[in-house]
Write a protein that holds these residues in place. Sequence first.
Motif, mmCIF file in Angstrom:
data_model
loop_
_atom_site.group_PDB
_atom_site.id
_atom_site.type_symbol
_atom_site.label_atom_id
_atom_site.label_comp_id
_atom_site.label_asym_id
_atom_site.label_seq_id
_atom_site.Cartn_x
_atom_site.Cartn_y
_atom_site.Cartn_z
ATOM 1 N N MET A 1 26.801 5.490 3.689
ATOM 2 C CA MET A 1 26.057 4.234 3.871
ATOM 3 C C MET A 1 25.513 3.750 2.522
ATOM 4 O O MET A 1 24.747 4.451 1.879
ATOM 5 N N PRO A 2 25.907 2.572 2.063
ATOM 6 C CA PRO A 2 25.384 2.081 0.783
ATOM 7 C C PRO A 2 23.872 1.910 0.847
ATOM 8 O O PRO A 2 23.335 1.628 1.915
ATOM 9 N N CYS A 3 23.206 2.010 -0.311
ATOM 10 C CA CYS A 3 21.757 1.873 -0.335
ATOM 11 C C CYS A 3 21.355 0.511 0.210
ATOM 12 O O CYS A 3 21.932 -0.504 -0.145
ATOM 13 N N GLY A 4 20.336 0.496 1.067
ATOM 14 C CA GLY A 4 19.734 -0.752 1.489
ATOM 15 C C GLY A 4 20.575 -1.597 2.424
ATOM 16 O O GLY A 4 20.320 -2.775 2.588
ATOM 17 N N GLN A 5 21.606 -1.017 3.052
ATOM 18 C CA GLN A 5 22.418 -1.837 3.948
ATOM 19 C C GLN A 5 22.136 -1.475 5.395
ATOM 20 O O GLN A 5 22.130 -0.306 5.766
ATOM 21 N N LYS A 6 21.925 -2.505 6.256
ATOM 22 C CA LYS A 6 21.724 -2.228 7.673
ATOM 23 C C LYS A 6 23.024 -1.710 8.272
ATOM 24 O O LYS A 6 24.096 -2.188 7.942
ATOM 25 N N THR A 7 22.937 -0.732 9.139
ATOM 26 C CA THR A 7 24.143 -0.189 9.766
ATOM 27 C C THR A 7 23.950 -0.154 11.268
ATOM 28 O O THR A 7 22.826 -0.255 11.770
ATOM 29 N N GLU A 8 25.066 0.064 11.936
ATOM 30 C CA GLU A 8 25.064 0.115 13.381
ATOM 31 C C GLU A 8 24.101 1.184 13.892
ATOM 32 O O GLU A 8 23.408 1.006 14.889
ATOM 33 N N SER A 9 24.064 2.304 13.205
ATOM 34 C CA SER A 9 23.227 3.400 13.698
ATOM 35 C C SER A 9 21.745 3.130 13.481
ATOM 36 O O SER A 9 20.908 3.923 13.895
ATOM 37 N N GLY A 10 21.431 2.005 12.855
ATOM 38 C CA GLY A 10 20.040 1.579 12.770
ATOM 39 C C GLY A 10 19.248 2.321 11.724
ATOM 40 O O GLY A 10 19.777 3.025 10.887
ATOM 41 N N PHE A 11 17.925 2.158 11.845
ATOM 42 C CA PHE A 11 17.061 2.641 10.776
ATOM 43 C C PHE A 11 16.959 4.150 10.708
ATOM 44 O O PHE A 11 16.818 4.714 9.642
ATOM 45 N N ASP A 183 8.775 -9.560 10.009
ATOM 46 C CA ASP A 183 10.071 -9.075 10.491
ATOM 47 C C ASP A 183 9.776 -8.037 11.572
ATOM 48 O O ASP A 183 9.643 -6.850 11.282
ATOM 49 N N PRO A 184 9.654 -8.505 12.824
ATOM 50 C CA PRO A 184 9.245 -7.602 13.904
ATOM 51 C C PRO A 184 10.241 -6.483 14.153
ATOM 52 O O PRO A 184 9.903 -5.473 14.782
ATOM 53 N N ASP A 185 11.479 -6.632 13.650
ATOM 54 C CA ASP A 185 12.514 -5.641 13.972
ATOM 55 C C ASP A 185 12.630 -4.524 12.951
ATOM 56 O O ASP A 185 13.417 -3.600 13.134
ATOM 57 N N THR A 186 11.889 -4.641 11.859
ATOM 58 C CA THR A 186 12.047 -3.633 10.802
ATOM 59 C C THR A 186 10.773 -2.801 10.665
ATOM 60 O O THR A 186 9.778 -3.274 10.131
ATOM 61 N N PRO A 187 10.801 -1.563 11.157
ATOM 62 C CA PRO A 187 9.628 -0.712 10.991
ATOM 63 C C PRO A 187 9.535 -0.260 9.537
ATOM 64 O O PRO A 187 10.517 0.219 8.979
ATOM 65 N N VAL A 188 8.378 -0.441 8.941
ATOM 66 C CA VAL A 188 8.225 -0.068 7.527
ATOM 67 C C VAL A 188 7.072 0.906 7.376
ATOM 68 O O VAL A 188 6.061 0.793 8.063
ATOM 69 N N SER A 236 10.176 0.338 -1.630
ATOM 70 C CA SER A 236 10.708 1.657 -1.983
ATOM 71 C C SER A 236 11.196 2.418 -0.750
ATOM 72 O O SER A 236 11.894 3.418 -0.878
ATOM 73 N N THR A 237 10.806 1.972 0.432
ATOM 74 C CA THR A 237 11.139 2.741 1.640
ATOM 75 C C THR A 237 12.555 2.389 2.107
ATOM 76 O O THR A 237 13.035 1.274 1.880
ATOM 77 N N PRO A 238 13.215 3.330 2.786
ATOM 78 C CA PRO A 238 14.580 3.038 3.257
ATOM 79 C C PRO A 238 14.632 1.777 4.108
ATOM 80 O O PRO A 238 15.563 0.990 3.996
ATOM 81 N N THR A 239 13.634 1.572 4.947
ATOM 82 C CA THR A 239 13.659 0.389 5.810
ATOM 83 C C THR A 239 13.216 -0.855 5.048
ATOM 84 O O THR A 239 13.775 -1.935 5.229
ATOM 85 N N GLY A 240 12.229 -0.721 4.181
ATOM 86 C CA GLY A 240 11.743 -1.868 3.412
ATOM 87 C C GLY A 240 12.822 -2.458 2.521
ATOM 88 O O GLY A 240 12.824 -3.659 2.238
ATOM 89 N N LYS A 241 13.756 -1.611 2.078
ATOM 90 C CA LYS A 241 14.855 -2.114 1.238
ATOM 91 C C LYS A 241 15.742 -3.067 2.022
ATOM 92 O O LYS A 241 16.536 -3.799 1.442
ATOM 93 N N GLN A 242 15.640 -3.029 3.340
ATOM 94 C CA GLN A 242 16.512 -3.866 4.155
ATOM 95 C C GLN A 242 15.878 -5.209 4.509
ATOM 96 O O GLN A 242 16.497 -6.030 5.179
#
Length: 286
Positions: A1-11, A183-188, A236-242
Motif C-alpha cells: 500500500m503506497p504511503c497515504g493512499q486510501k485502500t479498500e481495506s480501510g484505515f 471529515d466525518p469519515d476519517t478517524p484521526v 503525521s498519522t496514517p489516517t491524517g495523511k489521507q
Amino acid sequence: MPCGQKTESGFSAALRDGRHLRTCQYRDSANLNARAELHRRFSTAGTRWFTWVFDQIVSAPGRDVLELGCGPGGLWLENRERVPADWRVTLADFSAGMLDEARANLRSLDRDIAFAGADAQRLPFSDACFDAVVANHMLYHLEDVGQGLSEIRRVLRPGGLLFAATNGANHMRELGDWVRRFDPDTPVGSTAMVRPFDLATGLAQLAVHFDDVRLARYEDGLAVTEVDPLIDYVRSTPTGKQLDPATVDRCRASLEQMLSDEGVLRIHKETGMSAAVRKPGEESAG
Ligand SMILES: C[S@@+](CC[C@H](N)C(=O)[O-])C[C@H]1O[C@@H](n2cnc3c(N)ncnc32)[C@H](O)[C@@H]1O
C-alpha cells in the motif's frame, strides 16, 4: 500500500499492516517526531514521559533488557545517565530506518548496546534470554497481539517482566473530534489506533501470558497554544495523511479561531504502562 493512499481495506490496514508501518509510517522517525514534539512542547505533566517510563523499569531485577519497537532510541537517549552499569541492552525494531537512527543517536552513550531487526511477532531470540522486555507504544500496531505477547513470554526468563505502555480509548479524543467536523469519515489520532491493545483491553490480553498485571497511569494533558504543531501531528498519522489539503486548511482555520477565542486548546490524555510477570510453566503459552 503506497504511503497515504486510501485502500479498500480501510484505515485499519494502515494502522496494523506491518509492511505499511515498516516502509511508510515508520520508515524513519519523521512522523513519530512530529507527534512527540506536540507532547514535548505542550504537556502539562510534571515529569517527562521517557523519565516516567524509566522510573517504572529501572528497578527491574536482572541484567538483560530488550526494548521492542525502540524507534530512534529516545528512551535510552533521554535516560542516558540512569542506565544501570550492569544492564545488557538490546534494542529491536522492524524498521531498518528506525534502527539506523537509534544506532546513530546512541553512539555517544559509549555503551555496548545490541541492535536487532525484528518483528515482535517472530522474535529472532532464543527462549528465556531476557530479564525484562519494554514495549513502549507499539503492541497496538501488531496484527496479532496474542502472538506478540506469546513471543515476549517465550524470550523472558522465569520471573521476567514485561513493561507495556499504551493509550486509553479516549486518549486525545478532542483532536479526533475537531478533525471529524471536517471529515466525518476519517478517524484521526490515537483513538483510531489503540483498540487492539489499549489501557483497558490490554489487561485481559496480558493476563493470558503474564501474572500479577499492574497498571500505572501517567497523569498528563496538553495545553496547546499554537496550531501548526497540532496540524503537523494530524498529518503525521496514517489516517491524517489521507485527509485532502482543503480539509486540512478548513481544520486549521477553525483551530486558529478556537485558539483566538479561548487562548488555549486543551486536549486530554490517557496513557500508562502495565508491568506483568512472565507466567511460569511451559516455554510456550500457546
Ligand atoms: C509509536 S512508535 C514508538 C517508538 C518508541 N518505542 C518510542 O516510544 O519512541 C512504534 C515503533 O514500533 C515499531 N514497530 C511497529 N510494529 C512492529 C513490529 N511488529 N515489530 C517490531 N517493531 C514494530 C515501529 O517501527 C516504531 O518504531
